[in-house]
Design a protein around this motif. Structure first.
Motif, PDB file in Angstrom:
ATOM      1  N   VAL A 240       1.071  -1.456   0.031  1.00 49.58           N
ATOM      2  CA  VAL A 240       0.418  -0.543  -0.183  1.00 49.58           C
ATOM      3  C   VAL A 240       0.859   1.822   0.351  1.00 49.58           C
ATOM      4  O   VAL A 240       1.403   1.016   1.107  1.00 49.58           O
ATOM      5  CB  VAL A 240      -1.195   0.778   0.977  1.00 49.58           C
ATOM      6  CG1 VAL A 240      -2.082   0.891   1.318  1.00 49.58           C
ATOM      7  CG2 VAL A 240      -1.605  -1.357   1.343  1.00 49.58           C
ATOM      8  N   PHE A 241       1.206   2.056  -0.920  1.00 50.49           N
ATOM      9  CA  PHE A 241       1.541   3.327  -1.572  1.00 50.49           C
ATOM     10  C   PHE A 241      -0.068   4.631  -0.603  1.00 50.49           C
ATOM     11  O   PHE A 241      -0.561   4.493  -0.595  1.00 50.49           O
ATOM     12  CB  PHE A 241       1.769   3.619  -2.134  1.00 50.49           C
ATOM     13  CG  PHE A 241       2.867   2.397  -2.666  1.00 50.49           C
ATOM     14  CD1 PHE A 241       4.309   2.428  -3.024  1.00 50.49           C
ATOM     15  CD2 PHE A 241       2.102   1.126  -3.374  1.00 50.49           C
ATOM     16  CE1 PHE A 241       5.152   1.733  -3.925  1.00 50.49           C
ATOM     17  CE2 PHE A 241       3.259   0.351  -3.887  1.00 50.49           C
ATOM     18  CZ  PHE A 241       4.317   0.627  -3.628  1.00 50.49           C
ATOM     19  N   LEU A 242       1.035   5.555   0.133  1.00 54.51           N
ATOM     20  CA  LEU A 242       0.456   7.091   0.225  1.00 54.51           C
ATOM     21  C   LEU A 242       1.341   8.078  -0.249  1.00 54.51           C
ATOM     22  O   LEU A 242       3.110   8.147   0.457  1.00 54.51           O
ATOM     23  CB  LEU A 242      -0.073   6.829   2.157  1.00 54.51           C
ATOM     24  CG  LEU A 242      -0.212   7.993   2.269  1.00 54.51           C
ATOM     25  CD1 LEU A 242      -1.971   8.417   2.010  1.00 54.51           C
ATOM     26  CD2 LEU A 242      -0.632   7.662   3.487  1.00 54.51           C
ATOM     27  N   LEU A 243       1.397   8.551  -0.857  1.00 56.55           N
ATOM     28  CA  LEU A 243       2.567   9.630  -1.461  1.00 56.55           C
ATOM     29  C   LEU A 243       1.748  11.660  -0.851  1.00 56.55           C
ATOM     30  O   LEU A 243       0.779  11.472  -1.135  1.00 56.55           O
ATOM     31  CB  LEU A 243       2.296   9.782  -2.793  1.00 56.55           C
ATOM     32  CG  LEU A 243       2.647   8.287  -3.637  1.00 56.55           C
ATOM     33  CD1 LEU A 243       2.639   8.789  -5.277  1.00 56.55           C
ATOM     34  CD2 LEU A 243       3.857   7.281  -3.006  1.00 56.55           C
ATOM     35  N   LYS A 244       2.563  11.667   0.188  1.00 54.79           N
ATOM     36  CA  LYS A 244       2.316  12.816   0.788  1.00 54.79           C
ATOM     37  C   LYS A 244       3.921  13.677   0.573  1.00 54.79           C
ATOM     38  O   LYS A 244       3.662  14.013   0.866  1.00 54.79           O
ATOM     39  CB  LYS A 244       2.009  13.252   2.473  1.00 54.79           C
ATOM     40  CG  LYS A 244       1.265  12.113   2.516  1.00 54.79           C
ATOM     41  CD  LYS A 244      -0.325  12.974   2.355  1.00 54.79           C
ATOM     42  CE  LYS A 244      -1.603  12.312   2.739  1.00 54.79           C
ATOM     43  NZ  LYS A 244      -2.881  12.844   2.894  1.00 54.79           N
ATOM     44  N   GLY A 245       3.274  14.334  -0.901  1.00 48.04           N
ATOM     45  CA  GLY A 245       4.375  15.684  -1.614  1.00 48.04           C
ATOM     46  C   GLY A 245       5.271  14.792  -1.534  1.00 48.04           C
ATOM     47  O   GLY A 245       5.778  13.774  -1.961  1.00 48.04           O
ATOM     48  N   PRO A 246       6.193  15.396  -0.857  1.00 48.91           N
ATOM     49  CA  PRO A 246       8.091  14.321  -1.319  1.00 48.91           C
ATOM     50  C   PRO A 246       8.033  13.904  -0.202  1.00 48.91           C
ATOM     51  O   PRO A 246       9.407  13.426   0.275  1.00 48.91           O
ATOM     52  CB  PRO A 246       8.388  16.025  -0.642  1.00 48.91           C
ATOM     53  CG  PRO A 246       7.997  16.923   0.487  1.00 48.91           C
ATOM     54  CD  PRO A 246       6.683  16.477   0.202  1.00 48.91           C
ATOM     55  N   ILE A 247       7.034  12.913   0.708  1.00 50.62           N
ATOM     56  CA  ILE A 247       7.000  12.133   1.577  1.00 50.62           C
ATOM     57  C   ILE A 247       5.860  10.612   1.190  1.00 50.62           C
ATOM     58  O   ILE A 247       5.156  11.394   1.058  1.00 50.62           O
ATOM     59  CB  ILE A 247       6.488  12.853   3.054  1.00 50.62           C
ATOM     60  CG1 ILE A 247       6.752  13.884   3.651  1.00 50.62           C
ATOM     61  CG2 ILE A 247       6.988  11.285   4.245  1.00 50.62           C
ATOM     62  CD1 ILE A 247       8.413  13.580   3.744  1.00 50.62           C
ATOM     63  N   TYR A 248       7.203   9.946   0.987  1.00 46.82           N
ATOM     64  CA  TYR A 248       6.734   8.379   0.402  1.00 46.82           C
ATOM     65  C   TYR A 248       6.134   7.921   1.634  1.00 46.82           C
ATOM     66  O   TYR A 248       7.124   7.259   2.305  1.00 46.82           O
ATOM     67  CB  TYR A 248       7.476   7.754  -0.421  1.00 46.82           C
ATOM     68  CG  TYR A 248       7.330   8.949  -1.986  1.00 46.82           C
ATOM     69  CD1 TYR A 248       6.468   9.807  -2.418  1.00 46.82           C
ATOM     70  CD2 TYR A 248       8.037   8.119  -2.739  1.00 46.82           C
ATOM     71  CE1 TYR A 248       6.382  10.638  -3.218  1.00 46.82           C
ATOM     72  CE2 TYR A 248       8.326   9.291  -3.914  1.00 46.82           C
ATOM     73  CZ  TYR A 248       7.672  10.336  -4.463  1.00 46.82           C
ATOM     74  OH  TYR A 248       7.951  11.155  -4.942  1.00 46.82           O
ATOM     75  N   LEU A 249       5.218   6.849   1.409  1.00 46.28           N
ATOM     76  CA  LEU A 249       5.094   5.928   3.249  1.00 46.28           C
ATOM     77  C   LEU A 249       4.207   4.530   2.196  1.00 46.28           C
ATOM     78  O   LEU A 249       3.755   4.717   1.667  1.00 46.28           O
ATOM     79  CB  LEU A 249       3.731   6.324   3.593  1.00 46.28           C
ATOM     80  CG  LEU A 249       4.148   7.727   4.805  1.00 46.28           C
ATOM     81  CD1 LEU A 249       3.675   8.949   4.888  1.00 46.28           C
ATOM     82  CD2 LEU A 249       3.949   7.308   6.562  1.00 46.28           C
ATOM     83  N   VAL A 250       4.717   3.943   2.382  1.00 48.27           N
ATOM     84  CA  VAL A 250       4.650   1.992   1.968  1.00 48.27           C
ATOM     85  C   VAL A 250       4.777   1.582   3.317  1.00 48.27           C
ATOM     86  O   VAL A 250       5.048   1.202   4.221  1.00 48.27           O
ATOM     87  CB  VAL A 250       5.814   1.391   1.438  1.00 48.27           C
ATOM     88  CG1 VAL A 250       5.533   0.394   0.084  1.00 48.27           C
ATOM     89  CG2 VAL A 250       5.452   2.936   0.570  1.00 48.27           C
ATOM     90  N   CYS A 251       3.278   0.675   2.683  1.00 46.08           N
ATOM     91  CA  CYS A 251       3.008  -0.905   3.903  1.00 46.08           C
ATOM     92  C   CYS A 251       3.243  -1.624   3.165  1.00 46.08           C
ATOM     93  O   CYS A 251       2.307  -1.982   2.070  1.00 46.08           O
ATOM     94  CB  CYS A 251       1.663  -0.489   4.652  1.00 46.08           C
ATOM     95  SG  CYS A 251       1.491  -2.392   5.869  1.00 46.08           S
ATOM     96  N   ILE A 252       3.869  -3.007   4.256  1.00 48.18           N
ATOM     97  CA  ILE A 252       3.629  -4.321   2.886  1.00 48.18           C
ATOM     98  C   ILE A 252       2.777  -5.208   4.101  1.00 48.18           C
ATOM     99  O   ILE A 252       4.140  -5.475   4.829  1.00 48.18           O
ATOM    100  CB  ILE A 252       5.711  -4.865   2.210  1.00 48.18           C
ATOM    101  CG1 ILE A 252       5.888  -3.747   1.374  1.00 48.18           C
ATOM    102  CG2 ILE A 252       5.153  -5.727   1.742  1.00 48.18           C
ATOM    103  CD1 ILE A 252       7.706  -4.351   1.025  1.00 48.18           C
ATOM    104  N   SER A 253       2.176  -5.609   3.342  1.00 48.66           N
ATOM    105  CA  SER A 253       1.453  -6.690   5.023  1.00 48.66           C
ATOM    106  C   SER A 253       0.986  -8.017   4.287  1.00 48.66           C
ATOM    107  O   SER A 253       0.722  -7.850   2.971  1.00 48.66           O
ATOM    108  CB  SER A 253       0.128  -6.027   5.508  1.00 48.66           C
ATOM    109  OG  SER A 253       0.182  -6.724   6.277  1.00 48.66           O
ATOM    110  N   CYS A 254       1.550  -8.803   4.482  1.00 49.25           N
ATOM    111  CA  CYS A 254       0.765 -10.690   4.688  1.00 49.25           C
ATOM    112  C   CYS A 254      -1.157 -10.555   5.064  1.00 49.25           C
ATOM    113  O   CYS A 254      -0.702 -11.983   5.385  1.00 49.25           O
ATOM    114  CB  CYS A 254       1.496 -11.239   4.436  1.00 49.25           C
ATOM    115  SG  CYS A 254       2.309 -11.591   5.352  1.00 49.25           S
TER     116      CYS A 254
END
Length: 620
Positions: A240-254
């Motif tokens: 799952v990706f969340l892009l907030k301007g120059p900050i990228y957040l990623v969650c990898i989950s099973c």
């Protein structure tokens, strides 16, 4: 649902065809279709910044970020998709290290199939870490977010076992080449748009520079096509990706949590970062795209790990509401009166809390405090040891109140669990707030409020075993769930059907959320869900139920009844409240509906003790 062993019904969608698995069951239900996850993309937003910011942690440090003015970000990210109908498919050659990966894009969806080579990104993916997830549905299989051999982490995320959880970053010796790192069931990453790692739940950020660059490359690939990646599904793994301007957040989950839940968790992690730095950190990246933000967050690993831990036990993380400590109405009024006097003297917000529960709060006229801000603020205070040892005065930012500027928080623990937070806009208000705290503490001691708080902590909250059985319906009360669906020959020996473990009719647990108050109450766990594993499994089931009830693609719905081998879940949503209840898997549907009606009436009868009523005009 798509689960092998579960069934669900929706009161709003009778036109859907019945599932073949329901033929043998005596449930007048229809099947809800759960949307299959895709890789979705939408148009990119331009990153915006603000004029001024500081970095702070519990040690009260503040570093100013200089620079010129930039336009202010106006709100949530744009969710518009491409209007073009063309499909572009690019097959990556063998020499690239991503053998067999196919990207497809049509309007706003992108799919990614095939195994990912560990040599290309360091993450083993579905086939490279098959031991990381076993078969079964997301409700049936809820194991801890750690590999099986780490016994000390097996209790992570349990309401009644918070004291056993150890805060701070774990497994710092791991990197993307470590087998144990690849087997973690849930990763969180924060990185800059240049690919520099900022935060990772597991491992050392500096050792994960190559992996962060891979994530950045995936995002840039789609941004070059004026799209934005939202979700990648690869086997049992969701990225799952969340892009907030120059900050990228990623969650990898099973863990098979819904996409909406994982995205909401990334939003909270981003909000926690904003609380520490404010949104003006964007301006540093505008000046220098390769800016390293990690030093600004130095010492805050414990704050982020505590927030991630709360995703496994705190319903506030997905209900977007706060809970109150049960107290007598007169006791809560006494606490609120002295806080109101302080608020009238120039304090923006005055909040008295016990652990993560609110005792009382007041605010200045026209001041609005969002429940998510309360969650992040309480997490920041309770996870930082420096707040416990002495009175503190620290700059903080409330993302939903104003992400562009700092407020200043005076924090003082009044006993081991109870603490007072006074928020102001003035950086020179320390001595004034200290005098206010002395005044508040004297009144709380004189009126025995602190002793009542400790008594309430020991007594606990509502218990399903205490649900009254002889409650009479009130005239003029809100409509009862399924009141016109109960059979006329409903069994009179209702009391005899209440035997068994837990509460009446096999009731094991419930959560009630008041929409008007944005507050919720959750019952204590009963014997059938007393183990950490069972409690975490139930929490994940609630998450899935909440996501399906509020899914705009197939809903929203008013009622849902779901049965599987673990329990029966019943959800009821009205314009005034939401109720989520868990029953014994053999519970009768009609009986469960009747018990839910009694729960709602019980909550109404004791609302003066479990909710904060008559507070300042907080319009979230």
């Amino acid at each position: 649902m798509s689960s092998d062993s579960s069934s669900c019904t929706s009161g709003d969608d009778p036109a859907d065809p019945p599932s073949p698995k329901l033929i043998g069951e005596q449930l007048a239900s229809v099947a809800l279709t759960e949307l299959e996850g895709q890789v979705s993309v939408d148009h990119q937003e331009s990153p915006n910044g603000i004029d001024y910011a500081s970095a702070s942690e519990g040690s009260h440090r503040q570093s100013e970020i200089d620079g010129g003015e930039v336009p202010v970000d106006g709100g949530e990210e744009d969710s518009r998709s491409n209007s073009g109908g063309l499909v572009e498919v690019e097959e990556v050659g063998e020499g690239s290290g991503r053998e067999g990966v196919v990207w497809g894009r049509t309007n706003s969806e992108v799919e990614m199939d095939g195994p990912s080579s560990p040599s290309s990104s360091g993450y083993a993916g579905e086939r490279g870490s098959s031991s990381a997830s076993s078969g079964g549905s997301g409700i049936d299989e809820v194991v801890e977010d750690e590999i099986e051999e780490v016994r000390s982490d097996a209790i992570d995320g349990v309401l009644n076992s918070q004291a056993s959880w150890l805060p701070g970053k774990r497994h710092v010796d791991e990197d993307d080449a470590s087998i144990s790192w690849r087997k973690r069931k849930k990763h969180f990453f924060m990185l800059s748009h240049s690919g520099k790692p900022i935060y990772s739940r597991y491992g050392d950020e500096h050792k994960l520079a190559g992996f962060s660059a891979t994530l950045q490359a995936i995002i840039s690939f789609l941004e070059n096509g004026r799209d934005r990646v939202k979700l990648v599904k690869a086997g049992k793994h969701q990225v799952v990706f969340l892009l907030k301007g120059p900050i990228y957040l990623v969650c990898i989950s099973c863990t098979e949590e819904p996409y909406e839940s994982l995205r909401g968790q990334l939003e909270l992690i981003y909000g926690q970062m904003i609380l520490i730095l404010t949104k003006s950190v964007n301006r540093c990246f505008e000046k220098n795209p390769k800016f390293d933000m990690t030093p600004l967050l130095g010492g805050t690993d414990v704050v982020f790990s505590s927030l991630i831990h709360s995703f496994s036990w705190n319903p506030a993380t997905f209900l977007h509401a706060y809970t109150c400590l049960p107290l007598a109405y007169a006791t809560r009024q006494a606490a609120g009166a002295i806080l109101q006097d302080v608020a009238d003297s120039g304090v923006l917000f005055a909040i008295l809390m016990c652990k993560h529960k609110v005792v009382s709060l007041v605010g200045a006229q026209k001041a609005s405090l969002h429940p998510d801000d309360m969650l992040l603020l309480a997490n920041f205070v309770t996870s930082s040891e420096s707040f416990r040892t002495s009175e503190s005065f620290s700059p903080i930012c409330l993302p939903r109140y104003n992400p562009m500027a700092f407020l200043y928080a005076y924090v003082q623990y009044l006993d081991v669990d109870t603490y007072l937070m006074l928020l102001t806009t003035s950086s020179n208000a320390f001595y004034h707030l200290k005098d206010c705290r002395i005044q508040i503490e004297a009144v709380l001691l004189k009126s025995n409020v602190l002793s009542e708080i400790q008594r309430s902590v020991l007594d606990g909250g509502m218990r399903v075993e205490d649900l009254p059985l002889d409650m009479l319906p009130r005239t003029g009360s809100s409509p009862h769930l399924g009141q016109q669906k109960l059979p006329t020959d409903y069994p009179e020996r209702f009391g005899e059907s209440l035997d068994g473990v837990g509460g009446p009719a096999g009731l094991w647990h419930f959560m009630y959320r008041s929409i008007f108050l944005d507050q919720y109450v959750s019952s204590e766990f009963s014997a059938p869900v007393s183990s950490p594993r069972q409690q975490k499994r139930l929490y994940r089931a609630y998450q899935k139920l909440y996501a399906s009830m509020h899914d705009k693609g197939i809903g929203p719905h008013k009622t849902q009844f779901r049965r599987d081998e673990n329990y029966v879940l019943l959800c009821w949503v009205t314009q005034d409240f939401e109720l989520y209840a868990a029953f014994d898997p053999l519970a009768d549907k009609a009986t469960a509906i009747k018990v839910c009606n009694r729960v709602c009436q019980w909550v109404k009868d004791v609302e003066n003790e479990i909710f904060l009523l008559g507070a300042s005009p907080f319009s979230w």
